[in-house]
Design a protein around this motif. Structure first.
Motif, PDB file in Angstrom:
ATOM      1  N   UNK A 192      29.195  17.608  48.043  1.00  0.00           N
ATOM      2  CA  UNK A 192      27.914  16.848  46.698  1.00  0.00           C
ATOM      3  C   UNK A 192      28.780  16.757  45.930  1.00  0.00           C
ATOM      4  N   UNK A 193      29.633  17.869  45.434  1.00  0.00           N
ATOM      5  CA  UNK A 193      30.570  18.404  44.062  1.00  0.00           C
ATOM      6  C   UNK A 193      31.889  17.549  43.623  1.00  0.00           C
ATOM      7  N   UNK A 194      32.097  16.652  45.106  1.00  0.00           N
ATOM      8  CA  UNK A 194      33.693  16.044  44.798  1.00  0.00           C
ATOM      9  C   UNK A 194      34.201  17.073  45.553  1.00  0.00           C
ATOM     10  N   UNK A 195      34.005  18.124  45.722  1.00  0.00           N
ATOM     11  CA  UNK A 195      34.991  19.344  46.014  1.00  0.00           C
ATOM     12  C   UNK A 195      35.456  19.286  47.622  1.00  0.00           C
ATOM     13  N   UNK A 196      36.637  19.388  47.854  1.00  0.00           N
ATOM     14  CA  UNK A 196      37.344  19.303  49.155  1.00  0.00           C
ATOM     15  C   UNK A 196      38.316  20.208  49.364  1.00  0.00           C
ATOM     16  N   UNK A 197      37.702  20.637  50.589  1.00  0.00           N
ATOM     17  CA  UNK A 197      37.907  22.488  51.146  1.00  0.00           C
ATOM     18  C   UNK A 197      39.078  22.469  52.116  1.00  0.00           C
ATOM     19  N   UNK A 198      40.045  22.827  51.364  1.00  0.00           N
ATOM     20  CA  UNK A 198      41.559  22.668  51.973  1.00  0.00           C
ATOM     21  C   UNK A 198      42.035  24.117  52.004  1.00  0.00           C
ATOM     22  N   UNK A 199      41.996  25.243  51.903  1.00  0.00           N
ATOM     23  CA  UNK A 199      42.738  25.922  52.159  1.00  0.00           C
ATOM     24  C   UNK A 199      44.236  26.883  52.985  1.00  0.00           C
ATOM     25  N   UNK A 200      44.836  27.405  52.896  1.00  0.00           N
ATOM     26  CA  UNK A 200      46.056  27.400  52.837  1.00  0.00           C
ATOM     27  C   UNK A 200      45.969  28.748  53.978  1.00  0.00           C
ATOM     28  N   UNK A 201      47.094  28.376  55.230  1.00  0.00           N
ATOM     29  CA  UNK A 201      46.736  29.280  56.643  1.00  0.00           C
ATOM     30  C   UNK A 201      46.887  30.788  56.165  1.00  0.00           C
ATOM     31  N   UNK A 203      48.126  36.508  45.305  1.00  0.00           N
ATOM     32  CA  UNK A 203      47.830  35.259  45.878  1.00  0.00           C
ATOM     33  C   UNK A 203      46.840  35.575  47.379  1.00  0.00           C
ATOM     34  N   UNK A 204      45.969  35.440  47.520  1.00  0.00           N
ATOM     35  CA  UNK A 204      44.646  35.781  48.583  1.00  0.00           C
ATOM     36  C   UNK A 204      44.844  34.665  49.659  1.00  0.00           C
ATOM     37  N   UNK A 205      44.134  33.545  49.235  1.00  0.00           N
ATOM     38  CA  UNK A 205      44.316  31.928  49.669  1.00  0.00           C
ATOM     39  C   UNK A 205      43.820  30.809  48.657  1.00  0.00           C
ATOM     40  N   UNK A 206      44.506  29.932  48.863  1.00  0.00           N
ATOM     41  CA  UNK A 206      44.215  28.956  48.576  1.00  0.00           C
ATOM     42  C   UNK A 206      42.832  28.188  49.037  1.00  0.00           C
ATOM     43  N   UNK A 207      41.583  27.583  48.238  1.00  0.00           N
ATOM     44  CA  UNK A 207      40.428  27.460  48.724  1.00  0.00           C
ATOM     45  C   UNK A 207      40.279  25.535  48.938  1.00  0.00           C
ATOM     46  N   UNK A 208      40.718  25.107  47.602  1.00  0.00           N
ATOM     47  CA  UNK A 208      40.409  23.681  48.048  1.00  0.00           C
ATOM     48  C   UNK A 208      41.428  22.570  46.416  1.00  0.00           C
ATOM     49  N   UNK A 209      40.320  21.585  46.489  1.00  0.00           N
ATOM     50  CA  UNK A 209      40.767  20.715  45.242  1.00  0.00           C
ATOM     51  C   UNK A 209      39.533  20.043  44.685  1.00  0.00           C
ATOM     52  N   UNK A 210      39.718  19.635  43.456  1.00  0.00           N
ATOM     53  CA  UNK A 210      38.603  18.752  42.384  1.00  0.00           C
ATOM     54  C   UNK A 210      38.604  17.882  41.987  1.00  0.00           C
ATOM     55  N   UNK A 211      37.995  16.953  42.359  1.00  0.00           N
ATOM     56  CA  UNK A 211      39.140  15.458  42.079  1.00  0.00           C
ATOM     57  C   UNK A 211      38.362  15.795  40.170  1.00  0.00           C
ATOM     58  N   UNK A 212      38.813  14.254  39.570  1.00  0.00           N
ATOM     59  CA  UNK A 212      37.871  14.792  38.603  1.00  0.00           C
ATOM     60  C   UNK A 212      37.912  13.415  37.971  1.00  0.00           C
ATOM     61  N   UNK A 213      37.395  13.092  37.249  1.00  0.00           N
ATOM     62  CA  UNK A 213      36.832  11.325  36.837  1.00  0.00           C
ATOM     63  C   UNK A 213      36.826  11.159  35.047  1.00  0.00           C
ATOM     64  N   UNK A 214      37.889  10.192  34.894  1.00  0.00           N
ATOM     65  CA  UNK A 214      38.155   9.553  33.732  1.00  0.00           C
ATOM     66  C   UNK A 214      36.293   8.442  33.430  1.00  0.00           C
ATOM     67  N   UNK A 215      35.464   9.042  31.893  1.00  0.00           N
ATOM     68  CA  UNK A 215      34.581   8.542  32.288  1.00  0.00           C
ATOM     69  C   UNK A 215      34.709   7.812  30.411  1.00  0.00           C
ATOM     70  N   UNK A 216      33.795   7.179  29.937  1.00  0.00           N
ATOM     71  CA  UNK A 216      34.001   7.115  28.670  1.00  0.00           C
ATOM     72  C   UNK A 216      32.137   5.974  28.135  1.00  0.00           C
ATOM     73  N   UNK A 217      32.632   6.742  26.423  1.00  0.00           N
ATOM     74  CA  UNK A 217      30.707   6.246  25.954  1.00  0.00           C
ATOM     75  C   UNK A 217      30.285   4.403  26.372  1.00  0.00           C
ATOM     76  N   UNK A 218      29.262   4.170  26.699  1.00  0.00           N
ATOM     77  CA  UNK A 218      28.549   3.379  27.350  1.00  0.00           C
ATOM     78  C   UNK A 218      29.207   2.333  25.736  1.00  0.00           C
TER      79      UNK A 218
END
Length: 321
Positions: A284-293, A117-132
């Motif tokens: 802008x793409x929903x990614x939250x930077x959340x590094x490990x120390x 392990x070198x470093x955690x970078x962050x987390x990326x949300x996901x969203x549930x979508x359906x065909x309209x």
């Protein structure tokens, strides 16, 4: 005794000197950052942004190498077998290091023993979508529709987060929806838009462009709180009680990576991830930077997530392949 002491001190001094020399010499050639998903995926977007910043800090090119396939197993096996010299790194996610050990009976790599392990970078949300075309406007309505039409809906699953998220929803809400495997996130979104599948839990990194349009209908977000990137879209956990899933992202090297190289990489990554412009770009793409120390903190996090995802997968009733 004095002779032994002097010899011991001399050996320690040599080791410290060698470590310092290694840290100063590294890197003297381009570094490869392997990504387990296709170009255009959320992880790929994050990797390219981080690689650019890391290259500037290391004063060497950092080349992103996409190796998609087998739910991140292809890339994980490649990196696990690479020379542990710091020139082959792995930007990966919970797919390879949290979920796969519980999803596959004969995994050909160990997420703990085969990597540094070198470093955690962050987390990326996901969203549930359906065909309209589906006659639903909310997640609750989707669940009701699925219960009234068992086995008639299908969902795309290009990675473990999409799979475990949807299977957890199925288990908790007691619905029957068919999973359809995909090799890449962009293709999964293309087929959702085209109506080949009706449901998809998409990463914001690759799906944001479509999630904000009327070509799909976005019903829920995997994070515990709403995101300003998708106004009005509620957390899945508000409707599906007990839903708890985080998609994380981090950087590893092969097992046996020299401590001096790990320290250098971690130090430079801390600086890269602290850059406000990079944080804004990834947001802008929903990614939250959340590094490990520290690398040690990241190692503990990985071990904890391995246990957490195993529990999620078992609770969802997913049988390992």
């Amino acid at each position: 005794m004095k002779t032994i002491l002097r010899a011991t001190l001399a050996a320690c001094a040599l080791a410290i000197g060698a470590t310092a020399a290694l840290a100063q010499a590294y890197p003297n050639a381009p570094v490869t950052l392997v990504v387990p998903f296709a170009a255009g995926s959320g992880t790929d977007s994050v990797a390219r942004a981080v690689a650019s910043g890391l290259a500037a800090r290391l004063k060497q090119p950092v080349v992103v190498d996409n190796k998609p396939g087998a739910n991140a197993q292809v890339a994980a096996q490649f990196v696990a077998k690479a020379k542990p010299d710091g020139y082959t790194l792995f930007m990966t996610t919970n797919t390879s290091h949290s979920a796969n050990p519980a999803l596959y009976k004969n995994l050909k790599y160990d997420p703990i023993k085969d990597f540094t392990p070198v470093a955690r970078v962050g987390e990326l949300p996901f969203a549930l979508a359906v065909h309209p075309a589906l006659p639903v406007k909310t997640l609750a309505e989707l669940l009701d529709y699925a219960r009234a039409n068992p086995g008639k809906l299908s969902y795309a699953t290009p990675n473990s987060t999409s799979l475990v998220a949807m299977e957890s929803i199925k288990h908790i809400a007691k619905i029957d929806v068919l999973g359809v495997p995909y090799k890449s996130s962009p293709q999964a979104m293309t087929d959702l838009v085209g109506g080949q599948v009706q449901v998809y839990v998409a990463d914001l990194g690759s799906g944001m462009g479509m999630l904000k349009t009327d070509k799909v209908r976005t019903l829920g977000i995997t994070t515990a709180e709403p995101t300003p990137l998708l106004p009005g879209v509620p957390p899945i956990g508000k409707t599906v009680k007990g839903f708890d899933l985080t998609s994380w992202n981090g950087i590893f090297g092969p097992a046996g990576l020299p401590p001096a190289v790990v320290l250098r990489l971690n130090t430079e990554l801390q600086a890269v991830l602290a850059d406000k412009d990079l944080q804004d770009k990834l947001a802008q793409i929903g990614f939250q930077v959340w590094p490990s120390k520290t690398p040690e903190e990241f190692a503990q996090y990985v071990a904890g997530q391995l246990t957490h995802w195993r529990t999620l997968i078992q609770q969802a009733g997913i049988q390992p392949e």
